[in-house]
Write an enzyme that holds these catalytic residues in place. Structure first.
Site, PDB file in Angstrom:
ATOM      1  N   GLU A  97       2.347  -3.681   9.725  1.00  0.00           N
ATOM      2  CA  GLU A  97       2.611  -3.596   8.003  1.00  0.00           C
ATOM      3  C   GLU A  97       4.001  -4.237   8.294  1.00  0.00           C
ATOM      4  OE1 GLU A  97       2.160  -0.126   5.926  1.00  0.00           O
ATOM      5  OE2 GLU A  97       0.458   0.641   6.987  1.00  0.00           O
TER       6      GLU A  97
ATOM      7  N   GLU B 299       1.564   5.819  10.748  1.00  0.00           N
ATOM      8  CA  GLU B 299       2.683   6.428  10.124  1.00  0.00           C
ATOM      9  C   GLU B 299       2.636   7.817  10.375  1.00  0.00           C
ATOM     10  OE1 GLU B 299       4.079   4.792   6.364  1.00  0.00           O
ATOM     11  OE2 GLU B 299       4.050   2.741   7.205  1.00  0.00           O
TER      12      GLU B 299
HETATM   13  O1  AHR Z   1       1.370  -0.579   2.561  1.00  0.00           O
HETATM   14  C1  AHR Z   1       1.443   0.323   1.757  1.00  0.00           C
HETATM   15  C2  AHR Z   1       1.936   1.631   2.506  1.00  0.00           C
HETATM   16  O2  AHR Z   1       2.902   1.657   3.100  1.00  0.00           O
HETATM   17  C3  AHR Z   1       0.820   1.928   3.822  1.00  0.00           C
HETATM   18  O3  AHR Z   1      -0.299   2.728   3.250  1.00  0.00           O
HETATM   19  C4  AHR Z   1       1.581   2.851   4.444  1.00  0.00           C
HETATM   20  O4  AHR Z   1       1.449   2.834   6.010  1.00  0.00           O
HETATM   21  C5  AHR Z   1       3.022   2.334   4.202  1.00  0.00           C
HETATM   22  O5  AHR Z   1       4.044   3.458   4.124  1.00  0.00           O
END
Ligand code: AHR
Length: 485
Positions: free
Chosen positions: A288, A173
């Protein structure tokens, strides 16, 4: 009266499903690693401090790949702090989440844990505060088989055989200001290219995941600059109910909005591959994804209900349908932090969202079929499609076992929906199984006291031939496992 029609032609195939779409993610965050994966004080931990009950629950999910160490944590993590004798490892301020990192769980523990889970490791490198050398040396430590310093360091730490870590992420990110080492798309693309070059030169067999931005301008910049080097582009998403909309139905808009965006990225990738003459494939790595809107994960845990499980089930259908472009996906996360498994030191319980993950990984085939479904629907924003069908369907085929799996999520809050299911190209043999996930109401949750409010129940089914009727209960996910003849 709500009715629906599902047509399945076993010759109309979308493509081959990569089993890595059923992957997971663990991060040094909240109680995920410390208190979930690793807890030397729990009676359920082995001599290395690894929670064996958690491992057992993940093994049942047949999770094929697990991403680590973050997430935001990855952008400040110096991997050399986490190797060697545990008593000598430094504790460090952890700046992504504002905690202290003990470094008791590091690369060697992660690989050990992956072997116990029977899953493939996927490591996300630090492109925030880390250096080019650090990233390349991490690859050397894990995969080096020559007589070189970091390969020897791994051997010195008791691990003679190279780990063969194939999947490496180029940061996390980086597009967000919350990230340590946040950069613009252009700056990230340049840095990612140099990291990727060094890492691939260290081990040319590795596969690289560049950081996508959930934004086509970012994705175009990264692809334009790195397409010749990378194998995957990442996609992250967390869904929540929408303001001023029905909190139940609007949660389902999320996976469909994602499905639309996955199509956009898929097309963008193909456009850039053609423009740049890139011969190798570049796939999407949705590393994610989940429902997440209730908790501050540094201090609390998200307690999932049945609705959330149906949203997760819907996205698993989306992943199967989009198997030609999405080749890896990792639910975030696996234990305690926005997770299917809730672990306290003494015991665990399985959250509602565990069951769709279990069902999709255990009751599906490797070939995705192009299903036609007609069903009444509920309102959705015009940009998603105006209306979404109550029934979300994905069908998969296992030619080796001659089985068809029909995964149906009935998102209607109150009504069961009868469906006529018509087959072509194959007949159904009797002796199938109906796997059902539901509960008394959409808001029902599991807990230590009531661990089975939402679970998966399997019953024999006796449908046969090329057409049959099945009623899908309100707020449920069903997988019909049907032998073909
Ligand atoms: O999964 C929790 C967080 O969410 C992670 O660390 C990040 O990559 C995302 O914003």
């Amino acid at each position: 009266m709500l009715v629906s029609l599902i047509n399945i032609d076993v010759q109309r195939r979308i493509g081959q499903i990569d089993p890595r779409i059923y992957g997971g993610f663990i991060e040094h965050l909240g109680k995920c690693i410390y208190g979930g994966i690793y807890d030397p004080h729990s009676p359920h931990s082995d001599e290395r401090g690894l929670r064996t009950d958690v491992i057992e629950a993940i093994r049942k999910l047949r999770t094929p790949i697990v991403r680590w160490p973050g997430g935001n944590f990855a952008s400040g993590y110096h991997w050399q702090d986490g190797i060697g004798p545990q008593a000598q490892r430094p504790t460090r301020p952890e700046l992504a989440w504002g905690t202290v990192e003990s470094n008791q769980f590091g690369t060697d523990e992660f690989i050990q844990w992956c072997r116990m889970v029977d899953t493939e490791p996927y490591i996300c490198a630090n492109l925030g505060t880390g250096t080019l050398d650090e990233a390349a040396q991490w690859v050397e430590y894990c995969n080096g088989s020559d007589d070189t310093y970091f390969a020897n360091l791994r051997r010195h730490n008791g691990h003679e055989q190279a780990y063969g870590v194939k999947y490496w992420g180029l940061g996390n990110e980086v597009y967000g200001d919350w990230q340590l080492g946040h950069r613009s798309a252009q700056d990230y693309a340049k840095v990612a290219r140099e990291f990727g070059k060094m890492m691939k030169r260290t081990d040319p067999s590795i596969k690289l995941v560049a950081c996508g931005g959930q934004n086509l301008d970012w994705d175009r910049e990264v692809l334009s600059y790195c397409a010749d080097l990378i194998d995957y582009l990442s996609y992250h998403v967390y869904w929540c109910p929408q303001p001023d909309a029905d909190p139940y139905y609007s949660l389902f808009w999320g996976p469909h909005g994602s499905e639309q965006y996955l199509r956009f990225i898929g097309e963008l990738i193909e456009y850039i591959r053609r423009e740049r003459g890139i011969g190798h494939s570049i796939a999407i790595c949705a590393d994610e994804w989940n429902v997440w809107y209730r908790s501050d994960v540094t201090t609390e845990r998200e307690l999932y209900n049945l609705t959330d499980a149906l949203v997760v089930g819907t996205f698993l259908n989306v992943l199967q349908r989009n198997c030609n472009t999405v080749k890896i996906a990792n639910i975030a996360q696996l234990v305690n932090v926005i997770a299917p498994i809730w672990a306290d030191p003494e015991s665990i319980f399985l959250q509602t969202i565990y069951w769709p993950l279990f069902a999709a990984a255990n009751y599906s085939g490797p070939v995705a079929l192009d299903v036609h479904c007609e069903s009444d629907g509920f309102e959705a924003p015009a940009e998603v499609s105006g209306e979404l069908p109550y029934l979300d369907v994905s069908a998969t085929l296992d030619e080796q076992t001659s089985k068809l799996f029909i995964s149906v999520v009935n998102r209607h809050k109150q009504a069961a929906i009868p469906a006529d299911i018509q087959m072509s190209g194959a007949q159904i043999d009797a002796e199938g199984t109906v796997h059902l996930i539901t509960g008394e109401e959409p808001s029902v949750t599991n807990s230590f006291e009531e661990p089975d409010n939402v679970a998966l129940h399997s019953e024999p089914s006796s449908v046969a031939g090329d057409s049959f009727a099945h009623e899908f209960p309100a707020h449920s996910m069903t997988i019909l496992e049907l032998p073909l003849c």
